[in-house]
Design an enzyme around this catalytic site. Sequence first.
Site, short mmCIF file in Angstrom:
data_model
loop_
_atom_site.label_atom_id
_atom_site.label_comp_id
_atom_site.label_asym_id
_atom_site.label_seq_id
_atom_site.Cartn_x
_atom_site.Cartn_y
_atom_site.Cartn_z
N CYS A 140 -9.83 -3.03 -9.95
CA CYS A 140 -8.70 -2.37 -9.30
C CYS A 140 -8.88 -2.47 -7.80
O CYS A 140 -9.94 -2.14 -7.27
CB CYS A 140 -8.66 -0.91 -9.74
SG CYS A 140 -7.42 0.07 -8.90
N GLY A 141 -7.84 -2.92 -7.10
CA GLY A 141 -7.95 -3.06 -5.66
C GLY A 141 -8.87 -4.20 -5.29
O GLY A 141 -9.57 -4.16 -4.28
#
Lengths: 258, 258
Positions: free
Chosen positions: A102-103
């Site tokens: 994520c990210g």
Amino acid sequence: MEQETEKFAILRITEEKTAQMEDIVAKEFPLAIILNNQELITLLCSPTKLDYLAIGFLSSEGLIGNKGEIKKILLDERRGVVRVEIGEEREFARELAFKRGCGGGTTFYSAADAASLAKVESETQISVPEVLKLIKDFHYQSQVYRATGGVHSAALCDTKGILLFSEDIGRHNALDKIFGESILRDISTEGSLIITSGRISSEILLKAAKRNIPIIISISAPTDLAVRLAGDLGITLIGFVREKRMNVYTNSWRVKTG
Amino acid sequence: MEQETEKFAILRITEEKTAQMEDIVAKEFPLAIILNNQELITLLCSPTKLDYLAIGFLSSEGLIGNKGEIKKILLDERRGVVRVEIGEEREFARELAFKRGCGGGTTFYSAADAASLAKVESETQISVPEVLKLIKDFHYQSQVYRATGGVHSAALCDTKGILLFSEDIGRHNALDKIFGESILRDISTEGSLIITSGRISSEILLKAAKRNIPIIISISAPTDLAVRLAGDLGITLIGFVREKRMNVYTNSWRVKTG
């Protein structure tokens, strides 16, 4: 159960009539988890056992190990924040983002996770009547589900009965609550079974594998990745358990038939 | 459907007998989404309509707006990577982490999201037989679900029929696939209905609200936050639709009864 549900005035439409009535709905609560002053994530969850959820989540993500590491747990239910303090200091927020893909960060995080896991060697076996008895107890304890139809349930068991039980709007949260409780109450998961109402994806499978859990039972379906991982990691995966039937996907030697 | 499923040899245990048989299981596939060379996330999904999934995801997260912004979509199915290029350059990875409350950032991201949304003003109405007909078609189209029991379905409809349909192991992915398809195929969501097999959480509700969708129909349950948001945002929320009954939670004036 009041804490986990809310009543609403609704319109119930059937072939015969349309009626005003009251319906019971599962609550959804945002919980921010802060580890050593680093804000990690906001989970949408059912508002119970929030300390267990936080510890289970941190343990599932590999950010904390055993109970001894935990120095403090501060739960502010009103503001929806739980602060956990541990001795070791690392860049937890970055580590988490990387693991969850994520990210930015990694691509096949679950595959990488799997490669680092040892095979579950437990000799635990269970009989068919024992599985069916556990599932009966599991449904009986799923009170919020029976009231709302809107939550998942999870349990930690031995072959004779349910040791820990949780419900949550998220299937991951429900499992993390039982894992968090097992850590804080010193209940070993080694050689135990878990039951979940939810689907078994690779992520759920890896959560159990990290705890050396030899048998996973689901009311619902597995994915192909979960079946493969269960096979490789020596885990017995049982799915679609109904009142009188079940599918055993992998390592069926642990299920005593006839 | 072959692309989305896999066969496994399993043990089917019933009261009468234990038999070796073949079971069909839903595939789980990791897809990395890269926007302008920034790796954003790895989604675990069903391996179909991956371009729609990527575009729907980016749109749901507010990272891309309309089709005109998209310069290129490069899908590498073998490696599980989709690269999207758009004209505007921003710190997308950070923006996403912030919005998802992942890896630090904000606490009540969905509440913040909700406050920025306008009320859905559509005059669309639907009759009870129309809802039941749509649900019948919806179940009929859910082929992977019927084969595996392990996926969610989502559809974009008008009152007369289903316009777009998708299945995925994730309920968010199934919806994002129909939203991505609507963008790439220039099908307006304005005034349309969506159907989902999954629970309606605040996140699912906001996904629809952002597209000005006035009616959300679910086979399953809503959460209290979703009911509240639907009420505030002028959305008609219908849950637990069965063969001959349904619950209308909010803005029931859009459902024509009797």
